[in-house]
Design a protein around this motif. Structure first.
Motif, PDB file in Angstrom:
ATOM      1  N   PRO A  60      29.877 125.128  -9.320  1.00 48.18           N
ATOM      2  CA  PRO A  60      31.249 124.632  -9.159  1.00 48.18           C
ATOM      3  C   PRO A  60      32.253 125.784  -9.149  1.00 48.18           C
ATOM      4  CG  PRO A  60      30.530 124.295 -11.396  1.00 48.18           C
ATOM      5  CD  PRO A  60      29.365 124.929 -10.678  1.00 48.18           C
ATOM      6  N   GLN A  61      33.496 125.466  -8.808  1.00 48.39           N
ATOM      7  CA  GLN A  61      34.519 126.518  -8.762  1.00 48.39           C
ATOM      8  C   GLN A  61      35.063 126.848 -10.150  1.00 48.39           C
ATOM      9  OE1 GLN A  61      37.353 125.849  -5.268  1.00 48.39           O
ATOM     10  NE2 GLN A  61      36.141 123.991  -5.253  1.00 48.39           N
ATOM     11  N   PHE A  62      34.860 125.924 -11.065  1.00 50.41           N
ATOM     12  CA  PHE A  62      35.309 126.175 -12.435  1.00 50.41           C
ATOM     13  C   PHE A  62      34.488 125.316 -13.375  1.00 50.41           C
ATOM     14  CE2 PHE A  62      37.391 122.225 -13.617  1.00 50.41           C
ATOM     15  CZ  PHE A  62      37.515 121.612 -12.376  1.00 50.41           C
ATOM     16  N   ILE A  63      34.609 125.670 -14.669  1.00 54.51           N
ATOM     17  CA  ILE A  63      33.995 124.819 -15.692  1.00 54.51           C
ATOM     18  C   ILE A  63      35.074 124.582 -16.738  1.00 54.51           C
ATOM     19  CG2 ILE A  63      32.324 124.790 -17.577  1.00 54.51           C
ATOM     20  CD1 ILE A  63      30.410 126.197 -15.698  1.00 54.51           C
ATOM     21  N   ALA A  64      35.260 123.327 -17.119  1.00 52.49           N
ATOM     22  CA  ALA A  64      36.306 123.053 -18.103  1.00 52.49           C
ATOM     23  C   ALA A  64      35.901 121.884 -18.974  1.00 52.49           C
ATOM     24  CB  ALA A  64      37.628 122.780 -17.380  1.00 52.49           C
ATOM     25  N   ALA A  98      40.991 112.266   0.370  1.00 49.84           N
ATOM     26  CA  ALA A  98      40.405 111.287   1.286  1.00 49.84           C
ATOM     27  C   ALA A  98      38.937 111.090   0.978  1.00 49.84           C
ATOM     28  CB  ALA A  98      40.578 111.765   2.719  1.00 49.84           C
ATOM     29  N   LYS A  99      38.529 109.854   1.081  1.00 49.22           N
ATOM     30  CA  LYS A  99      37.109 109.544   0.898  1.00 49.22           C
ATOM     31  C   LYS A  99      36.418 109.671   2.254  1.00 49.22           C
ATOM     32  CE  LYS A  99      37.943 106.071  -2.625  1.00 49.22           C
ATOM     33  NZ  LYS A  99      37.869 104.634  -2.866  1.00 49.22           N
ATOM     34  N   PRO A 100      35.185 110.104   2.405  1.00 46.06           N
ATOM     35  CA  PRO A 100      34.349 110.549   1.291  1.00 46.06           C
ATOM     36  C   PRO A 100      34.896 111.853   0.709  1.00 46.06           C
ATOM     37  CG  PRO A 100      33.186 110.643   3.386  1.00 46.06           C
ATOM     38  CD  PRO A 100      34.542 110.176   3.678  1.00 46.06           C
ATOM     39  N   ILE A 101      34.851 111.914  -0.582  1.00 47.69           N
ATOM     40  CA  ILE A 101      35.538 113.008  -1.246  1.00 47.69           C
ATOM     41  C   ILE A 101      34.775 114.323  -1.104  1.00 47.69           C
ATOM     42  CG2 ILE A 101      36.162 113.847  -3.555  1.00 47.69           C
ATOM     43  CD1 ILE A 101      37.072 110.879  -3.970  1.00 47.69           C
ATOM     44  N   ASP A 102      35.541 115.311  -0.723  1.00 50.48           N
ATOM     45  CA  ASP A 102      34.974 116.648  -0.586  1.00 50.48           C
ATOM     46  C   ASP A 102      35.028 117.316  -1.963  1.00 50.48           C
ATOM     47  OD1 ASP A 102      34.190 119.078   0.803  1.00 50.48           O
ATOM     48  OD2 ASP A 102      36.222 119.746   0.300  1.00 50.48           O
ATOM     49  N   THR A 103      33.859 117.745  -2.452  1.00 50.29           N
ATOM     50  CA  THR A 103      33.780 118.280  -3.814  1.00 50.29           C
ATOM     51  C   THR A 103      34.741 119.448  -4.015  1.00 50.29           C
ATOM     52  OG1 THR A 103      31.459 117.872  -3.498  1.00 50.29           O
ATOM     53  CG2 THR A 103      32.092 118.878  -5.567  1.00 50.29           C
ATOM     54  N   ARG A 104      34.749 120.307  -3.009  1.00 46.65           N
ATOM     55  CA  ARG A 104      35.604 121.506  -3.125  1.00 46.65           C
ATOM     56  C   ARG A 104      37.066 121.096  -3.267  1.00 46.65           C
ATOM     57  NH1 ARG A 104      32.979 126.163  -4.333  1.00 46.65           N
ATOM     58  NH2 ARG A 104      30.833 125.517  -3.992  1.00 46.65           N
ATOM     59  N   ALA A 105      37.488 120.149  -2.425  1.00 44.86           N
ATOM     60  CA  ALA A 105      38.881 119.723  -2.471  1.00 44.86           C
ATOM     61  C   ALA A 105      39.184 119.056  -3.810  1.00 44.86           C
ATOM     62  CB  ALA A 105      39.159 118.758  -1.332  1.00 44.86           C
ATOM     63  N   GLU A 135      37.671 119.625  -6.664  1.00 40.45           N
ATOM     64  CA  GLU A 135      37.742 120.660  -7.700  1.00 40.45           C
ATOM     65  C   GLU A 135      39.059 121.422  -7.606  1.00 40.45           C
ATOM     66  OE1 GLU A 135      32.921 121.463  -7.995  1.00 40.45           O
ATOM     67  OE2 GLU A 135      34.223 123.008  -7.124  1.00 40.45           O
ATOM     68  N   ARG A 136      39.441 121.741  -6.369  1.00 44.72           N
ATOM     69  CA  ARG A 136      40.705 122.484  -6.180  1.00 44.72           C
ATOM     70  C   ARG A 136      41.877 121.711  -6.768  1.00 44.72           C
ATOM     71  NH1 ARG A 136      39.099 124.327  -1.101  1.00 44.72           N
ATOM     72  NH2 ARG A 136      40.039 122.546  -0.073  1.00 44.72           N
ATOM     73  N   ALA A 137      41.915 120.391  -6.444  1.00 47.79           N
ATOM     74  CA  ALA A 137      43.034 119.573  -6.917  1.00 47.79           C
ATOM     75  C   ALA A 137      43.091 119.588  -8.443  1.00 47.79           C
ATOM     76  CB  ALA A 137      42.874 118.156  -6.396  1.00 47.79           C
ATOM     77  N   HIS A 141      45.852 121.826 -11.954  1.00 42.55           N
ATOM     78  CA  HIS A 141      46.605 121.232 -13.067  1.00 42.55           C
ATOM     79  C   HIS A 141      45.994 121.534 -14.424  1.00 42.55           C
ATOM     80  CE1 HIS A 141      48.914 119.182 -10.023  1.00 42.55           C
ATOM     81  NE2 HIS A 141      47.767 118.866  -9.435  1.00 42.55           N
ATOM     82  N   LEU A 142      44.977 122.364 -14.453  1.00 38.77           N
ATOM     83  CA  LEU A 142      44.366 122.676 -15.750  1.00 38.77           C
ATOM     84  C   LEU A 142      44.951 123.971 -16.293  1.00 38.77           C
ATOM     85  CD1 LEU A 142      40.578 121.840 -15.186  1.00 38.77           C
ATOM     86  CD2 LEU A 142      42.416 120.371 -16.049  1.00 38.77           C
TER      87      LEU A 142
END
Ligand code: ADP
Length: 962
Positions: free
Chosen positions: A625-629, A731-738, A740-742, A746-747
């Motif tokens: 993943p792009q991050f872990i939280a 938008a569905k189907p949800i793009d994992t990267r998008a 994660e980015r979203a 906000h984290l």
């Protein structure tokens, strides 16, 4: 007596009903009758022949010629058309004997009979000739006069007929006797007496018949003549009677034709004696000419025509000018009324109809948009689920899974992915068109890696080109900047469509994708993307239709190729939307080239260099993943639990804490209970939908990041959702990267960790090395075991428990069988079925299932046949798993049990065992197992656990209370 004749010798021949009588000097000197050879003695006519012989015509036996030699009969055999002879006449002028029979006229010359077939009538009685070379034939119709030559030559075309109508006073009769005297006077025996006509002196008297008007009555009042001599009929007159006068002094009855010209030329045609008045009612005003004509009776020829003038005076309203004026007035009046009616009703009605139609059309259009929006949601949601789940299959960790199995699963998953993608693209096409049509298509611009985009496209097409054995060359300009800014999605869609068409419409050869940078400065570059194929090509006349929606060319030739005809239309519209263009050059039968030109902004001018078309199918290894939280709290709201599951699955690698809610109401509840970093909120939900929910959220949490989840592609997402107060949308189907980015945005920095390497999960994914032998143990499927146990550690636990209970459990089952306690036996195999399944002993589990079924069905025979085998297989696990405990013991490195804990455990067990509380007892015993126990206690607890698995509550109670 029928007929008499004076012979040249002065004797008289008399035809009677009883033969022929010859009288001379007032004495009967001879009677010819039957004895003389007359078969028929009714003699209708007698006559002297040229040589003194007697001619006698009979009423039915033809003609007898009586001479000194005897009687000769002449009948139909000799040429007579009838045996009833009306008259025999000797014609001294022509030297012939005339024979008038009942149906024809014939003459005899030198004993030969000749029929006169052209004579116009055949009910004739007598024939006479005059000095003017005419024959006069008396008939039931009157008297015919025919020229002698015509009669003898049988060429009659002209004749005259005298009847009652033209002067004959009486019609001749058949059985009378008419005769001609020496002066040529013909005495005719007729129906009403004897008529006399001097046929010698006959001449055509062409008397001029005088005609005039007797009277013209106007409503029974005689009309007056004006100065010009015309009859004047007053305008008031309704009934006009015209009575002609025919001043006829002849004996004939002329035919009269009376008519008014200009009214009807038929008028009245009638014989004079039947002539009536000519009548008119409602005659229009004007001048007329009255004709009184005398017609030839036979030919209808006009013999005389007299004309008289008649004037009918006009009434005021009959005058043309007045009429024109009246019509004009009427027309104006009607026009006015029509106009008023139209204005008042029709136009208004039409207006209302148009308004209604407009409203209806708008409603329909709205319904269409709504339908498309709903459809997009309804169809894209399940596709989203399918694709998401499929993605999870593709990312599944392959460690420890048998390789062939894993590979085939991955292949199926890849197939699902490509089918879902094409389904999605079809739906997207339809949605795109509807968006374009409603002017709702906008650019979605972002940074993108052009090489990666091209690579993705090429990979997709490569599979298809290879399966069709087409070459697919790729030439990418090395000077292309690596990161561009623009609507990547649309460019991708256009190029994909062009390449897909190239594959579809090329049978031999192949195609080339060529990307060139035609111009470049520091800010932007112009791209020329061409797809050139050696396919079927496009006819010149079809060029216009090429880019039309739903238009497909060469339908016949392309009937086997799937398509909607939407692709190129969408592509060109997209190109235009981006300020570019899409054109086509083609030679029918040779191939086509489609060229997209578009300008893109440059983000990173670094040139891509040599383009590498590597396949980036990353199916192995865990997803990074792009991050872990782990401290992040995300709330996902969707009415579809499958979707929730998918998002949870997608977010699993990031370790964020996901809370789910299945409705807007639940979402609001959850928000009250804890704080969330980000909320992902589905738009379309039953009850309170996403937008409504958001407005409630915003009342209390104005700054909370809330993203709309939507499959609703029919509206312009970004703009639409931002307007509604969302932070953004996914938008569905949800793009994992998008996704994660979203969330990342906000984290807080401090709760985010950067995953350098694939994260190793805390839970082991595989058996420890000392247990690897289990993989090779026959009858056990480790992956299934791990799966059914819910993880590796619990699997090991399950195995131990299974192992420990084999002996006791087997003996219970055996005993139940031996004692024929089928009920208990069934319960026992049922329990074993589950345990076996949990450790991955699948065939054992199946075997239990069939025995359980047999038990339930009281199928003793089946149980008898299989019970032994089951026990054998079951007990074999004792040996198969014998290393479980040993390993554990040797590897055991447990803490000694605290005194209190042990004491508490005993107390609890003493209390719980009599209550038969299985779960609690099991929990306690398992917990104790985590400690190093004194041998005595360990033995007791192991024993208790074994008894527990066998539900031997009595023995357990005995043990524990001891
Ligand atoms: P679809 O392929 O779904 O029918 P498109 O809009 O992509 O729709 O194409 C419209 C039509 O143009 C096709 O049906 C085909 O007749 C023609 N066409 C498109 N690309 C090519 C090509 N490369 N070679 C020949 N004909 C083509």
């Amino acid at each position: 007596m029928r007929n008499v004749y004076e012979k040249s010798d002065g004797s008289i021949l008399a035809g009677t009903n009883n033969g022929i009588v010859v009288i001379k000097n007032d004495e009967i000197i001879k009677v010819y009758g039957t004895t003389d050879g007359l078969n028929n003695t009714v003699i209708l006519t007698v006559c002297e022949g040229f040589n003194g012989e007697i001619y006698a015509g009979t009423d039915g036996d033809g003609l007898y010629i009586i001479s000194d030699d005897g009687v000769t009969r002449i009948g139909s055999e000799e040429g007579l058309s009838s045996d009833v002879i009306m008259r025999i006449r000797r014609d001294d002028n022509k030297d012939v004997m005339w024979i008038i029979s009942s149906n024809s006229i014939a003459y005899m010359k030198d004993l030969i009979i000749k029929q006169v077939s052209t004579f116009p009538y055949n009910n004739n009685f007598d024939i006479l000739s005059d000095k003017n070379d005419n024959y006069w034939v008396l008939s039931s119709d009157g008297i015919y006069s025919v020229r002698c030559d015509d009669m003898l030559a049988d060429t009659i075309s002209e004749y005259r007929l005298y009847t009652l109508a033209n002067g004959l006073t009486s019609l001749p009769i058949g059985h009378g006797y008419s005769a001609l005297d020496n002066e040529g006077k013909l005495y005719i025996a007729g129906q009403s007496g004897v008529s006399r006509v001097n046929i010698e002196k006959y001449f055509e008297r062409n008397t001029k018949i005088i005609t005039t008007v007797k009277n013209i009555l106007c409503d029974d009042i005689p009309a007056k003549k004006d100065a010009s001599g015309a009859y004047v009929i007053s305008s008031e007159c309704k009934r006009i009677q015209i009575i002609p006068a025919i001043l006829d002094y002849t004996v004939t009855n002329p035919t009269v034709h009376v008519f008014l010209s200009d009214v009807d030329n038929t008028g009245i045609t009638s014989e004079l004696n039947r002539l009536s008045a000519l009548e008119y009612t409602g005659l229009r005003y004007g001048s007329y000419v009255l004709h009184i004509q005398i017609l030839d009776r036979g030919s209808g020829k006009v013999l005389s025509d007299e004309a008289f003038h008649i004037k009918k005076e006009p009434r005021f309203f009959e005058l043309i000018a007045v009429r024109v004026l009246l019509i004009a007035l009427l027309a104006a009046g009607v026009g006015l009324i029509v106009w008023r009616v139209m204005a008042g009703t029709i136009i208004r009605k039409q207006y209302v109809q148009i308004q209604d139609a407009k409203a209806e059309a708008e409603r329909a259009n709205l319904a269409k948009s709504r339908f498309l929006a709903n459809m997009s949601h309804e169809i894209r949601t399940p596709i989203n689920t399918i694709m998401g789940m499929d993605e999870m299959i593709l990312r599944e960790n392959a460690d420890g899974v048998p390789k062939p199995y894993f590979l085939s699963v991955i292949n199926y998953a890849l197939d699902i992915r490509s089918a879902s993608e094409s389904l999605l693209s079809l739906i997207n096409d339809i949605l795109d068109i509807s968006k374009i049509e409603s002017g709702k298509m906008h650019l979605v611009e972002q940074e993108y890696d052009i090489a990666a985009t091209l690579r993705a496209i090429i990979t997709m097409i490569r599979v298809r080109s290879e399966s069709k054995r087409l070459f697919f060359n790729v030439e990418i300009d090395e000077s292309m900047p690596s990161i561009l800014y623009g609507d990547e999605g649309k460019i991708k869609q256009i190029v994909l469509n062009l390449l897909t068409n190239a594959v579809k419409y090329t049978v031999e050869g192949g195609f080339t994708l060529k990307v060139t940078v035609t111009e470049k400065d520091s800010e932007k570059c112009d791209l020329r993307i061409s797809v050139k194929d050696t396919g079927i090509g496009i006819k010149k006349e079809d060029f216009d239709k090429l880019f039309n929606a739903y238009e497909r060319l060469d339908e016949e030739k392309n009937s086997g190729i799937q398509g909607t005809g939407l692709g190129l239309d969408i592509s060109r519209q997209f190109a235009h939307l981006m300020g570019g263009n899409l054109v086509c050059e083609s030679e029918y039968g040779e191939g086509s080239e489609f060229i997209l030109t578009v300008s893109q902004k440059i983000v990173d001018p670094k040139e891509i260099g040599v383009f590498k078309e590597e396949v980036e199918e990353n199916v192995k290894g865990p997803y990074v993943p792009q991050f872990i939280a782990p401290d992040a709290d995300i709330l996902v709201v969707d009415d579809n639990p499958m979707n929730l599951n998918v998002i949870k699955g997608l977010l699993k690698p990031t370790k964020v804490f996901v809370t789910t809610a299945e409705s807007g109401e639940e979402c609001l509840e959850k928000l009250k209970l804890s704080t969330f970093n980000v909320v992902l909120l589905d738009h379309m939900m039953p009850g309170m939908d996403g937008i409504e929910t958001l407005s409630k959220i915003r009342a209390n949490y104005p700054d909370l990041p809330v993203y709309a989840l939507t499959a609703n592609a029919a509206v312009n997402g970004e703009e639409f959702y931002k307007e509604k107060g969302f932070t953004g949308y996914l938008a569905k189907p949800i793009d994992t990267r998008a996704l994660e980015r979203a969330i990342m945005m906000h984290l807080p920095e401090d709760i985010m960790l950067k995953p350098e390497t694939p994260e190793v999960s805390e839970e082991p994914t595989d058996l420890p090395d000392d247990l690897k032998w289990l993989y090779d143990t026959e009858g056990i499927s480790v992956p299934d075991g791990i799966k059914h146990s819910g993880g590796v550690s619990s699997y090991i636990n399950s195995l131990e428990l299974f192992y420990d209970t084999i002996e006791d459990n087997a003996s219970v089952i055996e005993k139940a069988y031996n004692e024929d306690d089928i009920k208990l036996y069934t319960i026992k195999v049922h329990a074993l079925k589950s345990s076996a399944r949990i450790i991955g002993a699948l065939s054992l589990s199946d075997m239990c299932q069939s025995l359980e079924d047999a038990g339930n069905a009281e199928n003793k025979a089946f149980i008898d046949a299989n019970a032994g085998i089951l026990l054998e297989v079951y007990k074999a696990f004792k040996d198969k798993l014998k290393n479980i405990r040993k390993e554990e013991k040797s590897s055991g490195n447990k803490h000694p049990v605290p005194e209190d804990t042990l004491k508490e455990a005993y107390e609890a067990l003493r209390e719980l065992i009599p209550q038969m509380d299985y779960d609690s007892v099991e929990e306690i015993l398992n917990e104790l197992n985590n400690y190093a126990l004194p041998d005595k206690d360990k033995e007791l607890f192991d024993r208790l656990l074994k008894l527990l698995k066998g539900f031997a509550w009595g023995e357990m109670e005995e043990l524990i209370l001891k």
